[in-house]
Motif scaffolding. Sequence first.
Motif, PDB file in Angstrom:
ATOM      1  N   ALA A 220      19.322  33.721  54.299  1.00 48.24           N
ATOM      2  CA  ALA A 220      18.835  32.391  53.934  1.00 48.24           C
ATOM      3  C   ALA A 220      17.496  32.099  54.603  1.00 48.24           C
ATOM      4  O   ALA A 220      16.600  31.497  53.998  1.00 48.24           O
ATOM      5  CB  ALA A 220      19.868  31.328  54.324  1.00 48.24           C
ATOM      6  N   PHE A 221      17.362  32.534  55.865  1.00 43.31           N
ATOM      7  CA  PHE A 221      16.097  32.293  56.556  1.00 43.31           C
ATOM      8  C   PHE A 221      14.965  33.092  55.919  1.00 43.31           C
ATOM      9  O   PHE A 221      13.857  32.571  55.725  1.00 43.31           O
ATOM     10  CB  PHE A 221      16.231  32.677  58.028  1.00 43.31           C
ATOM     11  N   GLU A 222      15.218  34.346  55.576  1.00 41.78           N
ATOM     12  CA  GLU A 222      14.159  35.156  54.971  1.00 41.78           C
ATOM     13  C   GLU A 222      13.697  34.556  53.646  1.00 41.78           C
ATOM     14  O   GLU A 222      12.503  34.471  53.370  1.00 41.78           O
ATOM     15  CB  GLU A 222      14.655  36.590  54.764  1.00 41.78           C
ATOM     16  N   GLY A 223      14.670  34.105  52.840  1.00 39.89           N
ATOM     17  CA  GLY A 223      14.291  33.476  51.585  1.00 39.89           C
ATOM     18  C   GLY A 223      13.517  32.193  51.799  1.00 39.89           C
ATOM     19  O   GLY A 223      12.519  31.927  51.109  1.00 39.89           O
ATOM     20  N   ALA A 224      13.978  31.369  52.745  1.00 41.07           N
ATOM     21  CA  ALA A 224      13.276  30.119  53.024  1.00 41.07           C
ATOM     22  C   ALA A 224      11.882  30.391  53.599  1.00 41.07           C
ATOM     23  O   ALA A 224      10.918  29.674  53.283  1.00 41.07           O
ATOM     24  CB  ALA A 224      14.096  29.273  54.003  1.00 41.07           C
ATOM     25  N   TRP A 225      11.762  31.414  54.414  1.00 39.81           N
ATOM     26  CA  TRP A 225      10.460  31.761  55.004  1.00 39.81           C
ATOM     27  C   TRP A 225       9.483  32.200  53.919  1.00 39.81           C
ATOM     28  O   TRP A 225       8.325  31.754  53.894  1.00 39.81           O
ATOM     29  CB  TRP A 225      10.666  32.858  56.036  1.00 39.81           C
ATOM     30  N   LEU A 226       9.930  33.069  53.031  1.00 37.80           N
ATOM     31  CA  LEU A 226       9.045  33.536  51.963  1.00 37.80           C
ATOM     32  C   LEU A 226       8.640  32.397  51.029  1.00 37.80           C
ATOM     33  O   LEU A 226       7.468  32.275  50.649  1.00 37.80           O
ATOM     34  CB  LEU A 226       9.734  34.647  51.174  1.00 37.80           C
TER      35      LEU A 226
ATOM     36  N   VAL B 145       1.599  36.491  51.110  1.00 40.59           N
ATOM     37  CA  VAL B 145       3.037  36.575  51.319  1.00 40.59           C
ATOM     38  C   VAL B 145       3.423  37.966  51.825  1.00 40.59           C
ATOM     39  O   VAL B 145       4.298  38.111  52.688  1.00 40.59           O
ATOM     40  CB  VAL B 145       3.781  36.225  50.020  1.00 40.59           C
ATOM     41  N   ALA B 146       2.768  38.995  51.290  1.00 44.27           N
ATOM     42  CA  ALA B 146       3.038  40.350  51.767  1.00 44.27           C
ATOM     43  C   ALA B 146       2.635  40.520  53.228  1.00 44.27           C
ATOM     44  O   ALA B 146       3.194  41.354  53.944  1.00 44.27           O
ATOM     45  CB  ALA B 146       2.294  41.368  50.903  1.00 44.27           C
ATOM     46  N   THR B 147       1.655  39.729  53.671  1.00 46.01           N
ATOM     47  CA  THR B 147       1.210  39.817  55.061  1.00 46.01           C
ATOM     48  C   THR B 147       2.185  39.135  56.015  1.00 46.01           C
ATOM     49  O   THR B 147       2.591  39.711  57.020  1.00 46.01           O
ATOM     50  CB  THR B 147      -0.186  39.193  55.201  1.00 46.01           C
ATOM     51  N   VAL B 148       2.557  37.888  55.696  1.00 47.53           N
ATOM     52  CA  VAL B 148       3.398  37.128  56.626  1.00 47.53           C
ATOM     53  C   VAL B 148       4.883  37.290  56.327  1.00 47.53           C
ATOM     54  O   VAL B 148       5.716  36.938  57.172  1.00 47.53           O
ATOM     55  CB  VAL B 148       3.016  35.630  56.583  1.00 47.53           C
ATOM     56  N   GLY B 149       5.240  37.805  55.145  1.00 45.16           N
ATOM     57  CA  GLY B 149       6.649  37.937  54.795  1.00 45.16           C
ATOM     58  C   GLY B 149       7.454  38.788  55.765  1.00 45.16           C
ATOM     59  O   GLY B 149       8.546  38.378  56.194  1.00 45.16           O
TER      60      GLY B 149
END
Length: 486
Positions: A189-195, A108-112
């Motif tokens: 919202a997108f950042e939360g959904a992405w993570l 998650v730290a890599t793709v976040g």
Amino acid sequence: MADEDEPATGAGTGGATDDGGATDDVAARLAALERENADLRRRLEARPTTGGGGTGTSTESPTAVRRPRRRLRAVACAVLITLGALLAPLGAVSAWAQRELTDTDRYVATVGPLAADPVVQSAVAGRLTEVVMSRIDVGALVDDLVSGLEERDVPPRATQALAALEAPLQSGVESLVHETATRLVESDAFEGAWLQANRVAHQQLVAVMRGEDGDILQVDDGSLNIQLSGLIDLLKERLVDRGLGVAARIPSVDATFTIAQSAELVMLQNRYAQIVTLTTWLPWVALGLLAAGVLVANRRSRALVVAGLALTGAMVALGVGLAVARGLYLGALSGQVLRLDAAEVVFDQAVGYLRLTLRTVGVLGLVVALAAYLGGSSASARSLRAGLGRAGAAVRGWGEGRGVSAGPVGDWLGRHKAFVRVVVIGVAALVLLLAGSLTPGLVVGVALVAGLLLVVVEVLARPPVVPGPAGDPVGPVAPPPGAGPA
């Protein structure tokens, strides 16, 4: 008179006889010695000079006996350090891959951070727009509207004008969808959904690598894809709120966004268990080979310098190889993906921790090589240590001349200076070994702190005092010339 002369004559004759016998005896002894010497020479000539063959014992000196062993150890040292240096890049890649495969937080730290990258946001917005527009038939909507108007006896000129607006309507709807999608991917919202999507996806990653199906993460034809269905549902809600009611009739869409694309992903999926085992042990094998090379060396300090420099060189080679692989990867994707710039950002983000690893290991190799050189037995190292010792003594003398002294602490350090040095170096090594994640800054910082402490010890430590014949102190013990600090 004649009678008196006879004993003298007899005595003289007897003395002559004794002298002749002594001469014969000496000659016999000389002849015997010559024969013995000749016999010894024959035996020495017949005796083998080496241990191979013959029944005599070897006459090789201890130095000649040790020479082959030293050569063997030197060869073993060179081979082990070379193998360790060659495996070090593979070990670094293996450690990186193993963490990415098994550690959800690391993944998650890599793709976040990709969620906040403008290039990736633009690519995702474009992908969402493409999917939604493929489900909205503007032409059919215009035809339905024209048919309804014709049923109400609207003049043909009006219906024809409305039909001519199909292209502008298509462009307008697409612009509205793209604008809404862009706002969506730029929102929190997108950042939360992405993570969240990536966190859940990583939990399914192991199952996918084992060949099982995943609901969010999929590997298809060498592509690692993440599902966008949740984002599309959110986009439909945003479009309805902005007046595009037709978006509510869009059915569930099975859309994906490609995280990585490579034929090796299929191979990884097929050999997951073997790869996990290999990536777990390969870094330790590389370090073990380097350590073994140092241990078998004739001069371990010099071998440690070579091992440290070899490790740094291996990391430089890995950095070059990574740059080449980046070019080959992007070249292979050219013409196959719509947004090559997004693929470039994704690649750089994915290998970010690998680049950090190779920089850290490279700096660590340089620190080890420098420490081994400073503690080695070379003339330049001894001269440098002697200079540091003299500088420390000068600083200590300057302070004591002005009433500043370490007192009992300095006396204790002088008696236990070697022990204190071992403790400082050991603690520095433990800090690096127990660190959660090594960074070049951490390695350099620990090395600088350890070096500063050693300098402080050198300045504060007072050489022990040697008692004189009457028990009076006569002065500190002077180190041998050029020895420097112990």
